[in-house]
Design a protein around this motif. Structure first.
Motif, PDB file in Angstrom:
ATOM      1  N   GLN A   1       0.804  -1.215   0.000  1.00 32.74           N
ATOM      2  CA  GLN A   1       0.000   0.000   0.000  1.00 32.74           C
ATOM      3  C   GLN A   1       0.844   1.276   0.000  1.00 32.74           C
TER       4      GLN A   1
ATOM      5  N   THR B   1      -7.198  -5.774   1.622  1.00 32.91           N
ATOM      6  CA  THR B   1      -7.129  -5.190   0.284  1.00 32.91           C
ATOM      7  C   THR B   1      -8.463  -4.550  -0.083  1.00 32.91           C
ATOM      8  N   GLU B   2      -9.562  -5.230   0.254  1.00 31.88           N
ATOM      9  CA  GLU B   2     -10.884  -4.656  -0.037  1.00 31.88           C
ATOM     10  C   GLU B   2     -11.104  -3.384   0.769  1.00 31.88           C
TER      11      GLU B   2
ATOM     12  N   THR C   1      -9.468  -0.621  -0.909  1.00 30.35           N
ATOM     13  CA  THR C   1     -10.143  -0.265  -2.156  1.00 30.35           C
ATOM     14  C   THR C   1     -11.118   0.879  -1.926  1.00 30.35           C
ATOM     15  N   HIS C   2     -11.730   0.922  -0.738  1.00 31.02           N
ATOM     16  CA  HIS C   2     -12.727   1.945  -0.435  1.00 31.02           C
ATOM     17  C   HIS C   2     -12.193   3.049   0.475  1.00 31.02           C
TER      18      HIS C   2
ATOM     19  N   GLN D   1     -11.671   4.017 -12.318  1.00 33.48           N
ATOM     20  CA  GLN D   1     -12.205   3.865 -10.971  1.00 33.48           C
ATOM     21  C   GLN D   1     -13.727   3.828 -10.947  1.00 33.48           C
TER      22      GLN D   1
ATOM     23  N   THR E   1     -14.991   0.536 -12.106  1.00 28.98           N
ATOM     24  CA  THR E   1     -14.817  -0.476 -11.066  1.00 28.98           C
ATOM     25  C   THR E   1     -15.905  -0.370 -10.011  1.00 28.98           C
TER      26      THR E   1
ATOM     27  N   GLY F   1     -16.256  -7.828  -4.406  1.00 29.46           N
ATOM     28  CA  GLY F   1     -15.148  -6.907  -4.221  1.00 29.46           C
ATOM     29  C   GLY F   1     -13.895  -7.610  -3.715  1.00 29.46           C
TER      30      GLY F   1
ATOM     31  N   SER G   1     -10.483  -7.769  -5.849  1.00 29.56           N
ATOM     32  CA  SER G   1      -9.243  -7.250  -5.280  1.00 29.56           C
ATOM     33  C   SER G   1      -8.154  -8.316  -5.317  1.00 29.56           C
TER      34      SER G   1
ATOM     35  N   SER H   1      -6.931  -8.809  -8.878  1.00 32.44           N
ATOM     36  CA  SER H   1      -6.082  -7.710  -9.336  1.00 32.44           C
ATOM     37  C   SER H   1      -4.709  -7.745  -8.682  1.00 32.44           C
TER      38      SER H   1
END
Length: 238
Positions: free
Chosen positions: A19, A61-62, A65-66, A102, A105, A190, A194, A197
């Protein structure tokens, strides 16, 4: 029966490296119970390696994502008339995201989080149709007002539950992301997206088909049940 997913575990140092943060920052996000843009707190650890906390990699990771980066809360979009229509890539840039995909997605993988398009144009040919989704600037502005640091969007819907997918069905049947997520034991699309990806599902990096002439499903990836179950078996051996 859905095969049980053995989660990939990661400590603060591993998560920080992915990250672009420091291990201390990861620990701080947990101990401070930081929330992301959906109002979800940083995931709880699921184990330990010595004294180091371990998290389910897909869940963390999820969560990221947010997460709403500070630069988004400070982003000032360009001045445009309220009725101006922007496509997904333009909307992503208008909202301050570096990734021009984005918004796509959000719409594809997180139902209910992002507003429905104001206009949908049917494009292409009868053999190869596609849909262009457009949002008004005023729609994007309204969403921005509830996005940064304000928890879950008012009125946002919960993501629909994953379908019940039998493992003993036709091995050559083509399945979509929600069905793949269910067979692999993920909690949400999600989490599956994630993990995919991040390169954690190498057998699914190759698709068996892409949906055509399927309305809103057009252009979405498909895998055979056989390939998905092979990926599930590979994960269980790790």
């Amino acid at each position: 029966m859905t095969p049980r997913r053995e989660p990939r575990l990661a400590d603060a140092a591993e998560i920080a490296a992915e990250q672009g943060l420091t291990p201390a920052r990861i620990t701080g996000l947990y101990t401070g119970r930081a929330q992301n843009a959906l109002g979800k707190t940083f995931p709880e650890p699921v184990g330990k390696r010595g004294r180091a906390r371990l998290w389910d990699h897909a869940e963390v990771t999820e969560w990221f994502t947010h997460r709403t980066p500070a630069r988004l809360t400070e982003h000032v979009p360009p001045s445009l008339p309220a009725e101006t229509l922007l496509n997904a890539a333009q909307a992503s840039r208008y909202l301050g995201y570096k990734n021009s995909n984005q918004v796509t997605t959000f719409v594809r993988d997180h139902p209910g989080y992002f507003p429905e398009p104001d206009v949908v144009e049917e494009k292409g040919t009868a053999e190869n149709p596609y849909r262009r989704q457009l949002w008004k600037v005023q729609t994007l502005q309204a969403w921005m007002a509830t996005r940064p640091g304000r928890g879950r969007r008012a009125g946002a819907k919960e993501a629909p539950p994953l379908p019940d997918v039998p493992v003993d069905g036709d091995p050559d049947e083509l399945l979509g992301a929600s069905q793949a997520a269910a067979l692999l034991g993920y909690k949400t699309v999600g989490s599956f997206s994630s993990s995919l990806s991040q390169g954690n599902l190498p057998l699914l990096e190759t698709t068996d088909a892409v949906a055509q002439n399927a309305g809103r499903q057009n252009g979405r990836r498909r895998w055979t049940r056989r390939r998905i179950l092979e990926q599930a078996a590979q994960r269980s051996r790790k």
